[in-house]
Design an enzyme around this catalytic site. Structure first.
Site, PDB file in Angstrom:
ATOM      1  N   ALA A   1       0.838  -1.203   0.000  1.00  0.00           N
ATOM      2  CA  ALA A   1       0.000   0.000   0.000  1.00  0.00           C
ATOM      3  C   ALA A   1       0.870   1.249   0.000  1.00  0.00           C
ATOM      4  CB  ALA A   1      -0.910  -0.016   1.224  1.00  0.00           C
ATOM      5  N   ARG A   2       0.347   2.296  -0.617  1.00  0.00           N
ATOM      6  CA  ARG A   2       1.123   3.520  -0.762  1.00  0.00           C
ATOM      7  C   ARG A   2       1.536   4.108   0.582  1.00  0.00           C
ATOM      8  NH1 ARG A   2      -2.111   6.643  -5.656  1.00  0.00           N
ATOM      9  NH2 ARG A   2      -1.290   5.379  -7.370  1.00  0.00           N
ATOM     10  N   ASP A   3       0.660   4.037   1.582  1.00  0.00           N
ATOM     11  CA  ASP A   3       1.029   4.603   2.880  1.00  0.00           C
ATOM     12  C   ASP A   3       2.191   3.841   3.493  1.00  0.00           C
ATOM     13  OD1 ASP A   3      -1.017   2.490   3.212  1.00  0.00           O
ATOM     14  OD2 ASP A   3      -0.868   2.929   5.344  1.00  0.00           O
TER      15      ASP A   3
END
Length: 599
Positions: free
Chosen positions: A302-304
């Site tokens: 995930a980007r986070d």
């Protein structure tokens, strides 16, 4: 929270001349969400007026390079809408609106075929199917693309369709306020950015599709005059609620300024498609550091997760000399890179970097705002009668973190429902012949305010305050947060609001100084709402990470709403609904990307 809400109006001053424009529906914003809403209205016999801040076809949609999601199953037949919805909820840490998520997931295959018919010309497999690629945190190859310029392909197709239908459009127009009594909207006031004329839009219904507010941050992937919070702030000042605004997506890979190219490139997006096609991240010591943070999903987590990992490497001294990390796809064949990533390849080639030979330097950049106006996903209704929101201006689909490839999907999936609902209301007779007298007086007050702003002769230039606001947000509401930083950030934003009284605007209403002066109240509203909501949520979830509350807490599986209470903000929570049975089954099955398919 509106910097101008409580300032007196000199009613004795003459009201500047203005042009009156009437339309059954005013669509504010000409990106994918606005264009698709307008197309739906026109096809249903309602002629809207679309207004945009830039030239026709020049919208932030074009910067969504990597792709658009739909469970077509071109390469992975086992994929379906329920798994797409499950991935979206997982990525959103289960504070998404399940109804909105499922609407997008179910609708997108038809929307992709529609866009392709309208001229998007998505890339094809050897056997002629619409091609799909891996994207971060997705269980299957679900992301449809045209090279690495998918947003441009989508917007061009929508604009072409709108022009074919002869949808009316006015370019280079800025809407500065909605004409609202707090319970209903009557139209909008603004000005023509080319000749400075004041404009009064008398509309039975108003749809906001004006983007998000990521440009309130110092490092951001938007152009400086985009995503400045216009849409959410306009709705908030009209009486709508803001939802999930503490969740700001920091894309892991924004460009880092180097000696070979100037600061104008700082923060510009390096599309996730580079990692989707096998790009690898290395720190300044040559370590492929995602092996420590996410050994299974690696660069496609995930980007986070990836953004925090990069931020941690830099903070702990393992970044490059320029303050970033390396993104390397040189292990791929040069012809493959040029075919699948043509825009990225050409950009860096023009700056003296050959991606087929050398890595590029990247660091996180503010990219997208998951939060925005609270809406009913099937109608776009905001709670203020005849006011609707769609696209990045609205909230609900993405929750605490957006699944890559879902931004374009949201715009074209929900917009047709909004257009249909508005058309049905108009068909039912919800129109007016005359503008409400109080609404006209409100518009004329706005023109007097703008006239005073144009002639402001204080000591502070608008861009100075914009720069200070962006530095404040990066420092106090960035990737890593805590109560003290957030509280100090709120104080600093309020100080900046007070300094609006001392603005000096050079040039006239057609100049950039005036534009930034108009943007400032929008930006301050969005910034303060973000800080207030982030301080209120005492946990870490998705893109919201609190050093002082690092755990995710079950009791915080709620949405945070920010609502106007006079000149102050009231904060409250609401519960989150449960997904449908097919989506719960997909969640229980535990589908997950096997990154090593790319190795």
């Amino acid at each position: 929270m509106n910097p101008n809400a409580d300032r007196p109006d000199d009613e004795s001053a003459p009201t500047p001349a203005y042009e009156e424009v009437r339309a059954p529906v005013l669509v504010v914003g000409a990106g994918a969400a606005g264009a698709r809403t307008a197309i739906e209205l026109q096809e249903r016999g309602v002629e809207p007026l679309v207004v945009g801040k830039r030239d026709h076809g020049d919208a932030h949609t074009t910067w969504a390079a990597g792709g658009i999601n739909a469970a077509l199953g071109s390469l992975d037949p086992e994929d379906d809408w329920a798994i797409h919805a499950a991935d979206t909820l997982n990525e959103g840490h289960f504070v998404n609106d399940p109804e909105a998520v499922e609407l997008v997931a179910k609708t997108m295959p038809d929307r992709i075929r529609e866009l392709d018919e309208w001229g998007a010309n998505f890339d094809r497999t050897e056997d002629g199917k619409i091609n799909q690629r891996y994207f971060g945190a997705q269980s299957f190859r679900r992301t449809v693309f045209r090279g690495d310029e998918t947003g441009r392909a989508v917007l061009d197709a929508l604009v072409s369709r709108a022009q074919e239908l002869e949808v009316p459009y006015r370019e280079n127009v800025m809407v500065t306020t909605l004409l609202s009594d707090g319970s209903r909207v009557y139209g909008a006031a603004g000005f023509d950015m080319e000749d400075g004329r004041f404009l009064l839009f008398v509309a039975d219904h108003v749809v906001l599709a004006a983007g998000g507010f990521s440009a309130v941050y110092d490092r951001h992937s938007s152009r400086d005059d985009e995503n400045t919070g216009d849409g959410p702030a306009l709705a908030y000042d009209a009486g709508a609620s803001l939802l999930d605004v503490e969740f700001v997506k920091f894309h892991p890979t924004g460009m880092v300024q180097l000696d070979r190219y100037d600061e104008d490139w700082s923060g510009e997006l390096v599309t996730e498609a580079v990692r989707g096609e096998g790009g690898r991240l290395y720190n300044g010591e040559g370590e492929r550091f995602m092996e420590r943070y996410s050994p299974d999903q690696m660069e496609l987590d995930a980007r986070d997760v990836v953004a925090r990992a990069i931020a941690q490497e830099i903070r702990e001294g393992r970044g490059t000399e320029a303050g970033g990390v390396h993104l390397d796809i040189s292990h791929r064949d040069g012809s493959f890179i040029r075919e699948r990533l043509p825009k990225m390849y050409e950009r860096f080639q023009s700056l003296g970097v050959d991606m087929a030979e050398d890595p590029v330097v990247v660091a996180p950049t503010a990219h997208y705002t998951m939060g925005g106006v609270a809406i009913d996903a099937t109608t776009g209704e905001t709670g203020v009668d005849r006011l609707y929101a769609v696209g990045e201006t609205a909230a609900g689909v993405h929750g605490a973190n957006r699944l890559g490839g879902n931004s374009l999907a949201e715009t074209v999936a929900i917009a047709p429902y909004v257009g249909r609902h508005v058309a049905e209301r108009i068909a039912a007779g919800e129109t007016d012949d005359e503008l409400d007298a109080d609404a006209r007086r409100a518009a004329e007050r706005e023109y007097r305010r703008l006239d005073r702003l144009e002639r402001a002769e204080g000591d502070v230039r608008p861009r100075e305050l914009v720069a200070e606001l962006r530095e404040t947000m990066w420092e106090h509401a960035g990737i890593l947060r805590d109560a003290d930083r957030l509280g100090d950030g709120i104080d600093r934003v309020r100080e900046l609001r007070d300094r609006m009284d001392d603005l000096r605007v050079e040039g006239d209403r057609t100049g950039r100084d005036f534009e930034f002066a108009v943007d400032l109240p929008f930006m301050l509203t969005a910034a303060e709402a973000t800080l207030v909501a982030a301080r209120y949520r005492t946990e870490s979830r998705g893109a919201h990470f609190r050093d002082d509350h690092p755990e995710t807490k079950a009791e915080w599986r709620v949405n945070v709403l920010v609502e106007r209470d006079g000149s102050d903000a009231n904060v409250r929570t609401r519960s989150v609904a449960e997904p449908s049975d097919p989506v719960r089954e997909a969640l229980a099955a535990g589908y997950e990307l096997d990154y090593h398919h790319l190795e």
